[in-house]
Design a protein around this motif. Sequence first.
Motif, mmCIF file in Angstrom:
data_model
loop_
_atom_site.group_PDB
_atom_site.id
_atom_site.type_symbol
_atom_site.label_atom_id
_atom_site.label_comp_id
_atom_site.label_asym_id
_atom_site.label_seq_id
_atom_site.Cartn_x
_atom_site.Cartn_y
_atom_site.Cartn_z
ATOM 1 N N PRO A 180 4.317 -1.535 -0.145
ATOM 2 C CA PRO A 180 2.907 -1.947 -0.048
ATOM 3 C C PRO A 180 2.755 -3.453 0.019
ATOM 4 O O PRO A 180 3.407 -4.196 -0.701
ATOM 5 C CB PRO A 180 2.296 -1.389 -1.347
ATOM 6 N N SER A 199 -17.219 0.579 6.609
ATOM 7 C CA SER A 199 -15.771 0.664 6.823
ATOM 8 C C SER A 199 -15.066 -0.583 6.303
ATOM 9 O O SER A 199 -14.000 -0.499 5.682
ATOM 10 C CB SER A 199 -15.465 0.852 8.319
ATOM 11 N N GLN A 225 -16.189 -2.638 3.924
ATOM 12 C CA GLN A 225 -16.274 -2.648 2.465
ATOM 13 C C GLN A 225 -15.225 -1.723 1.858
ATOM 14 O O GLN A 225 -14.598 -2.052 0.847
ATOM 15 C CB GLN A 225 -17.679 -2.236 2.016
ATOM 16 N N ASN A 226 -15.009 -0.545 2.460
ATOM 17 C CA ASN A 226 -13.982 0.373 1.974
ATOM 18 C C ASN A 226 -12.599 -0.251 2.084
ATOM 19 O O ASN A 226 -11.752 -0.105 1.185
ATOM 20 C CB ASN A 226 -14.032 1.687 2.759
ATOM 21 N N ALA A 227 -12.356 -0.956 3.200
ATOM 22 C CA ALA A 227 -11.067 -1.632 3.372
ATOM 23 C C ALA A 227 -10.894 -2.722 2.328
ATOM 24 O O ALA A 227 -9.795 -2.915 1.781
ATOM 25 C CB ALA A 227 -10.980 -2.222 4.782
ATOM 26 N N TYR A 252 -12.126 -2.806 -0.704
ATOM 27 C CA TYR A 252 -11.791 -2.182 -1.989
ATOM 28 C C TYR A 252 -10.292 -1.882 -2.063
ATOM 29 O O TYR A 252 -9.654 -2.060 -3.113
ATOM 30 C CB TYR A 252 -12.586 -0.897 -2.188
ATOM 31 N N LYS A 253 -9.723 -1.399 -0.969
ATOM 32 C CA LYS A 253 -8.293 -1.094 -0.954
ATOM 33 C C LYS A 253 -7.468 -2.371 -1.118
ATOM 34 O O LYS A 253 -6.437 -2.379 -1.793
ATOM 35 C CB LYS A 253 -7.923 -0.393 0.362
ATOM 36 N N ILE A 254 -7.944 -3.458 -0.484
ATOM 37 C CA ILE A 254 -7.244 -4.734 -0.621
ATOM 38 C C ILE A 254 -7.278 -5.208 -2.071
ATOM 39 O O ILE A 254 -6.270 -5.641 -2.638
ATOM 40 C CB ILE A 254 -7.881 -5.779 0.317
ATOM 41 N N LYS A 255 -8.463 -5.118 -2.689
ATOM 42 C CA LYS A 255 -8.595 -5.544 -4.084
ATOM 43 C C LYS A 255 -7.690 -4.734 -5.006
ATOM 44 O O LYS A 255 -7.184 -5.244 -6.017
ATOM 45 C CB LYS A 255 -10.051 -5.406 -4.543
ATOM 46 N N SER A 256 -7.494 -3.461 -4.658
ATOM 47 C CA SER A 256 -6.731 -2.577 -5.546
ATOM 48 C C SER A 256 -5.266 -2.965 -5.658
ATOM 49 O O SER A 256 -4.593 -2.582 -6.619
ATOM 50 C CB SER A 256 -6.840 -1.127 -5.058
ATOM 51 N N VAL A 257 -4.728 -3.730 -4.667
ATOM 52 C CA VAL A 257 -3.311 -4.109 -4.733
ATOM 53 C C VAL A 257 -3.125 -5.541 -5.228
ATOM 54 O O VAL A 257 -1.992 -6.023 -5.296
ATOM 55 C CB VAL A 257 -2.638 -3.941 -3.344
ATOM 56 N N GLN A 271 -7.745 -10.512 -8.841
ATOM 57 C CA GLN A 271 -8.968 -9.710 -8.790
ATOM 58 C C GLN A 271 -10.129 -10.457 -9.445
ATOM 59 O O GLN A 271 -11.249 -10.482 -8.916
ATOM 60 C CB GLN A 271 -8.751 -8.367 -9.482
#
Length: 319
Positions: free
Chosen positions: A68, A97, A99-101, A103-108, A114
């Motif tokens: 990842p 779309s 905003q969803n992307a 969120y995924k970026i923030k999650s890693v 963060q």
Amino acid sequence: MNRIDRLSAILIQLQSKRRVMLSELEERFDLSRRTIFRDVRALIDSGVPIGGNAGEGYFIVEGYHLPPVVFSKEEASALLLGGKLIEHNADANTSLSFQNALYKIKSVLHYADQDFLDNLEKSISIVPSPSVRAQGFPDSHITEIQFAIASKRTIQLAYYSNYNGETTDREVEPLGLVYYSSRWHLIGFCHLRQDLRDFRTDRIRSLQITPNSFELDRHPYYMDFLQETLLGTDAKEAIIQFRKNVYRFISDQKFYYGFAEETDQGEWVEMKFYTPHFDFFGRWLLTFSSAVRVIHPPQLKEIMLSFSKELLEHHSKSS
């Protein structure tokens, strides 16, 4: 960038598309072909299954994946800024779309990164145009158009023409999306008109992707068509001089009026414009009063003189 970071960046770029040309790597990293060769060889020697050659481009054998990806604060901040712009300059589906992307970026990200991004987000805002504030960004079918462009599929449109107030059905070969004048525009080949056309996406009443495909090579000059659309097919040359004390205030405005080039003339700055409408252009120049003068053509000088007399008469009557 040190070599370890560069090798990692090359590997990520190779995974970003099916085949990457050597020239793309040279341009991005500003390195010689020999250095890129050595870097690719180092990745192969380390066990990365890279195929291809310098002439046809390189690729990573399908099925191989990096661990990842972890974003830096700077990369994540750039994406956050892009999201703020998209929020007010794209339709609801595209904004969601992104905003969803995000969120995924923030999650890693690491916890500290963060927190950094959360603090930054609270301090960045985009002020939309009055029409977007009042009505929201129109549903412009951006997602469907992007899919059709990438897959080279024609689209069926119900398109409203503001010129005659009519809605017509069109089959269009979508060639590109362009954002100008605060609107998204679809540039495509219209089967009804048998020619290239500029469609404002907010005037598309309905859109359907068809199973019909098309060849992009049939339309090699669509960007030339766009330039003609922006300037006007009958664009005329105008040479204007602005005093230095007002010149700094028109740095952005000039691009809306067909700006082409400029030269420093000491107390004045001389600019060349291409405009299809001298009347419209002249009314803009009038706002600068005595800080502007028309060098060419004589026709525009006459228009400016007429406007000035009209303005003087108008205010003389009202006083």
